[in-house]
Enzyme design. Structure first.
Site, PDB file in Angstrom:
ATOM      1  N   ARG A 181     -19.860  16.171  11.592  1.00 42.46           N
ATOM      2  CA  ARG A 181     -20.641  16.873  10.553  1.00 42.46           C
ATOM      3  C   ARG A 181     -21.219  18.196  11.062  1.00 42.46           C
ATOM      4  O   ARG A 181     -22.325  18.599  10.682  1.00 42.46           O
ATOM      5  CB  ARG A 181     -21.779  15.987  10.009  1.00 42.46           C
ATOM      6  CG  ARG A 181     -21.321  14.671   9.436  1.00 42.46           C
ATOM      7  CD  ARG A 181     -20.426  14.825   8.216  1.00 42.46           C
ATOM      8  NE  ARG A 181     -19.960  13.532   7.757  1.00 42.46           N
ATOM      9  CZ  ARG A 181     -18.776  12.985   8.114  1.00 42.46           C
ATOM     10  NH1 ARG A 181     -17.929  13.636   8.889  1.00 42.46           N
ATOM     11  NH2 ARG A 181     -18.432  11.803   7.668  1.00 42.46           N
ATOM     12  N   SER A 231     -23.338   9.573   1.530  1.00 40.69           N
ATOM     13  CA  SER A 231     -24.157   8.973   2.588  1.00 40.69           C
ATOM     14  C   SER A 231     -25.352   9.877   2.844  1.00 40.69           C
ATOM     15  O   SER A 231     -25.189  11.047   3.177  1.00 40.69           O
ATOM     16  CB  SER A 231     -23.354   8.829   3.878  1.00 40.69           C
ATOM     17  OG  SER A 231     -22.281   7.956   3.667  1.00 40.69           O
ATOM     18  N   GLU A 301     -28.060  13.455   6.448  1.00 43.59           N
ATOM     19  CA  GLU A 301     -26.802  14.208   6.392  1.00 43.59           C
ATOM     20  C   GLU A 301     -26.885  15.208   5.242  1.00 43.59           C
ATOM     21  O   GLU A 301     -26.364  16.317   5.315  1.00 43.59           O
ATOM     22  CB  GLU A 301     -25.618  13.254   6.169  1.00 43.59           C
ATOM     23  CG  GLU A 301     -24.319  14.002   5.906  1.00 43.59           C
ATOM     24  CD  GLU A 301     -23.080  13.121   5.907  1.00 43.59           C
ATOM     25  OE1 GLU A 301     -23.089  12.066   6.569  1.00 43.59           O
ATOM     26  OE2 GLU A 301     -22.107  13.499   5.244  1.00 43.59           O
TER      27      GLU A 301
HETATM   28  C1  LIG Z   1     -19.900   9.947  -3.904  1.00 41.17           C
HETATM   29  C2  LIG Z   1     -19.841  10.788  -2.651  1.00 41.17           C
HETATM   30  C3  LIG Z   1     -19.046  10.388  -1.592  1.00 41.17           C
HETATM   31  C4  LIG Z   1     -18.977  11.163  -0.426  1.00 41.17           C
HETATM   32  N1  LIG Z   1     -18.174  10.745   0.590  1.00 41.17           N
HETATM   33  C5  LIG Z   1     -18.072  11.504   1.704  1.00 41.17           C
HETATM   34  C6  LIG Z   1     -17.202  11.113   2.773  1.00 41.17           C
HETATM   35  O1  LIG Z   1     -16.519  10.099   2.712  1.00 41.17           O
HETATM   36  N2  LIG Z   1     -17.145  11.908   3.865  1.00 41.17           N
HETATM   37  C7  LIG Z   1     -17.873  13.063   3.967  1.00 41.17           C
HETATM   38  O2  LIG Z   1     -17.760  13.761   4.990  1.00 41.17           O
HETATM   39  N3  LIG Z   1     -18.704  13.453   2.977  1.00 41.17           N
HETATM   40  C8  LIG Z   1     -18.819  12.713   1.851  1.00 41.17           C
HETATM   41  N4  LIG Z   1     -19.650  13.111   0.851  1.00 41.17           N
HETATM   42  C9  LIG Z   1     -20.498  14.318   1.031  1.00 41.17           C
HETATM   43  C10 LIG Z   1     -19.858  15.640   0.554  1.00 41.17           C
HETATM   44  O3  LIG Z   1     -18.896  15.399  -0.458  1.00 41.17           O
HETATM   45  C11 LIG Z   1     -19.206  16.401   1.718  1.00 41.17           C
HETATM   46  O4  LIG Z   1     -20.158  16.768   2.692  1.00 41.17           O
HETATM   47  C12 LIG Z   1     -18.475  17.666   1.248  1.00 41.17           C
HETATM   48  O5  LIG Z   1     -17.728  18.193   2.325  1.00 41.17           O
HETATM   49  C13 LIG Z   1     -19.419  18.744   0.725  1.00 41.17           C
HETATM   50  O6  LIG Z   1     -18.634  19.729   0.067  1.00 41.17           O
HETATM   51  P1  LIG Z   1     -19.252  20.608  -1.113  1.00 41.17           P
HETATM   52  O7  LIG Z   1     -18.231  21.598  -1.526  1.00 41.17           O
HETATM   53  O8  LIG Z   1     -19.796  19.755  -2.178  1.00 41.17           O
HETATM   54  O9  LIG Z   1     -20.414  21.341  -0.321  1.00 41.17           O
HETATM   55  P2  LIG Z   1     -21.909  21.614  -0.805  1.00 41.17           P
HETATM   56  O10 LIG Z   1     -22.619  20.330  -0.990  1.00 41.17           O
HETATM   57  O11 LIG Z   1     -21.897  22.569  -1.936  1.00 41.17           O
HETATM   58  O12 LIG Z   1     -22.479  22.334   0.497  1.00 41.17           O
HETATM   59  C14 LIG Z   1     -22.597  21.610   1.711  1.00 41.17           C
HETATM   60  C15 LIG Z   1     -22.813  22.608   2.849  1.00 41.17           C
HETATM   61  O13 LIG Z   1     -21.642  23.406   2.993  1.00 41.17           O
HETATM   62  C16 LIG Z   1     -21.957  24.786   2.790  1.00 41.17           C
HETATM   63  N5  LIG Z   1     -20.814  25.394   2.093  1.00 41.17           N
HETATM   64  C17 LIG Z   1     -20.148  24.926   1.003  1.00 41.17           C
HETATM   65  N6  LIG Z   1     -19.112  25.734   0.721  1.00 41.17           N
HETATM   66  C18 LIG Z   1     -19.140  26.737   1.637  1.00 41.17           C
HETATM   67  C19 LIG Z   1     -18.323  27.884   1.894  1.00 41.17           C
HETATM   68  N7  LIG Z   1     -17.257  28.192   1.147  1.00 41.17           N
HETATM   69  N8  LIG Z   1     -18.655  28.681   2.945  1.00 41.17           N
HETATM   70  C20 LIG Z   1     -19.729  28.410   3.720  1.00 41.17           C
HETATM   71  N9  LIG Z   1     -20.534  27.350   3.517  1.00 41.17           N
HETATM   72  C21 LIG Z   1     -20.227  26.519   2.501  1.00 41.17           C
HETATM   73  C22 LIG Z   1     -23.243  24.816   2.001  1.00 41.17           C
HETATM   74  O14 LIG Z   1     -23.958  26.011   2.240  1.00 41.17           O
HETATM   75  C23 LIG Z   1     -23.950  23.596   2.573  1.00 41.17           C
HETATM   76  O15 LIG Z   1     -24.547  23.920   3.802  1.00 41.17           O
HETATM   77  C24 LIG Z   1     -19.734  12.357  -0.327  1.00 41.17           C
HETATM   78  C25 LIG Z   1     -20.527  12.767  -1.409  1.00 41.17           C
HETATM   79  C26 LIG Z   1     -20.579  12.001  -2.562  1.00 41.17           C
HETATM   80  C27 LIG Z   1     -21.412  12.471  -3.714  1.00 41.17           C
END
Ligand SMILES: Cc1cc2nc3c(=O)[nH]c(=O)nc-3n(C[C@H](O)[C@H](O)[C@H](O)COP(=O)(O)OP(=O)(O)OC[C@H]3O[C@@H](n4cnc5c(N)ncnc54)[C@H](O)[C@@H]3O)c2cc1C
Length: 307
Positions: A181, A231, A301
């Site tokens: 992470r 999580s 996280e």
């Molecule tokens: C139901 C559910 C299940 C999940 N299961 C998992 C799992 O199995 N494994 C896992 O690792 N995670 C899981 N997650 C958490 C989440 O989906 C991940 O961390 C995912 O990678 C976040 O992506 P996002 O585009 O939604 O980022 P955001 O939530 O929008 O942002 C997260 C971080 O990334 C940064 N960010 C986003 N896009 C960019 C970009 N283009 N450039 C620079 N920074 C950026 C943001 O500034 C922030 O710091 C889960 C979430 C949910 C709701």
């Protein structure tokens, strides 16, 4: 826009860069987070190209306005009072995906599900683990998203990024310095605009079977029918967060509308009209109870913004 740090002048500058239709003032972040929680961002901007991303970065820098980047908002808890900054969304406007031999080149706003679909259609294996992670390629790059034994760092060979100074750079796998992470890009405030994934040829039916199996496992274990950010806590060394929370007797524990999921104790869910303050208090309560019972400090996280 009480106490806003984003001036009307800056909003006009942003509109000239990305087009009027891609800038909003006082945009509720609850519409952009999977928790469905969060007050208004002073300005919300949705660039369409890497050049626009760089121009927005430079404009905010010149105006002295803080900038935050959001993908699908699936790892975010945004405060009820909102965000006194410009929020840049990298999602639908930058979501093209193309296949080049065994490689997939995806813009950062493409979702993992979208990329997994393209990989399946092209008979390319290795991204199945991410098909059910509800975020973008940008979010996966920053977080080194992982599931079921796979991690983003296993498949990504190169990124295109924009630095905090507004410069476009390529970042190699080594430079990305991924670990659990964590990434260099997260530390350095780089914005990811594109990722190159290197996959392996395989039979499409076999890829689909693996994706279906992981989907079924997720549906069985996770409260996907309720708003959450996945999580809530990182995996503590030598333990599972969900097991510690369960053993501390916190299954179903509530603060206001926030609840420790009864289906998966590693998830905090919005059980109806939860505020960010509810979720935050619940997180603190869980941390304290688990520490008192087991001496383990749980680290969130989920990213908490605006507190
Ligand atoms: C139901 C559910 C299940 C999940 N299961 C998992 C799992 O199995 N494994 C896992 O690792 N995670 C899981 N997650 C958490 C989440 O989906 C991940 O961390 C995912 O990678 C976040 O992506 P996002 O585009 O939604 O980022 P955001 O939530 O929008 O942002 C997260 C971080 O990334 C940064 N960010 C986003 N896009 C960019 C970009 N283009 N450039 C620079 N920074 C950026 C943001 O500034 C922030 O710091 C889960 C979430 C949910 C709701």
């Amino acid at each position: 826009m009480a106490n806003a740090v984003v001036s009307p002048d800056l909003i006009q500058v942003l509109a000239r860069i990305v087009g009027e239709e891609n800038v909003r003032a006082d945009e509720p972040m609850s519409a952009h987070t999977t928790f469905k929680i969060g007050g208004p961002a002073d300005a919300y901007v949705m660039p369409r190209t890497a050049d626009e991303v760089a121009a927005v970065v430079r404009a905010c820098d010149e105006a002295g306005a803080p900038l935050a980047v959001v993908g699908n908002g699936s790892d975010l808890l945004v405060a009820d009072a909102g965000l006194r900054c410009v929020v840049m969304q990298i999602l639908d406007n930058m979501a093209s995906v193309r296949v080049e031999d065994t490689r997939i080149v995806a813009q950062a706003g493409a979702t993992n599900a979208q990329v997994a679909r393209v990989a399946l259609e092209a008979g390319l294996a290795g991204f199945e683990f991410a098909s059910g992670i509800p975020g973008t390629i940008g979010g996966a790059s920053i977080m080194n998203a992982g599931a079921y034994g796979g991690e983003f760092k296993d498949v990504c060979v190169e990124l295109a990024c924009v630095t905090p100074a507004g410069e476009s750079v390529r970042v190699s796998r080594e430079e990305a310095d991924w670990s659990y992470r964590h990434s260099m890009m997260g530390d350095a405030g780089y914005i990811v605009v594109e990722a190159v994934l290197d996959l392996a040829r395989d039979d499409a039916a076999a890829i689909k079977d693996r994706m279906d199996d992981l989907k079924a496992r997720r549906e069985e274990k996770q409260p996907l029918e309720m708003p959450s950010a996945g999580s809530t806590f990182k995996r503590p060394e030598g333990y599972f967060a969900g097991k510690l929370i369960q053993d501390a007797g916190l299954r179903g524990y509530r603060v206001g509308g926030a609840q420790v999921s009864t289906k998966h104790t590693g998830f905090v869910v919005n059980a109806g009209d939860a505020t960010a303050a509810d979720v935050r208090q619940l997180i603190v309560d869980v941390q304290n109870r688990v520490f008192d019972e087991f001496g383990v400090r749980l680290e969130p996280e989920v990213k908490m913004w605006g507190f």
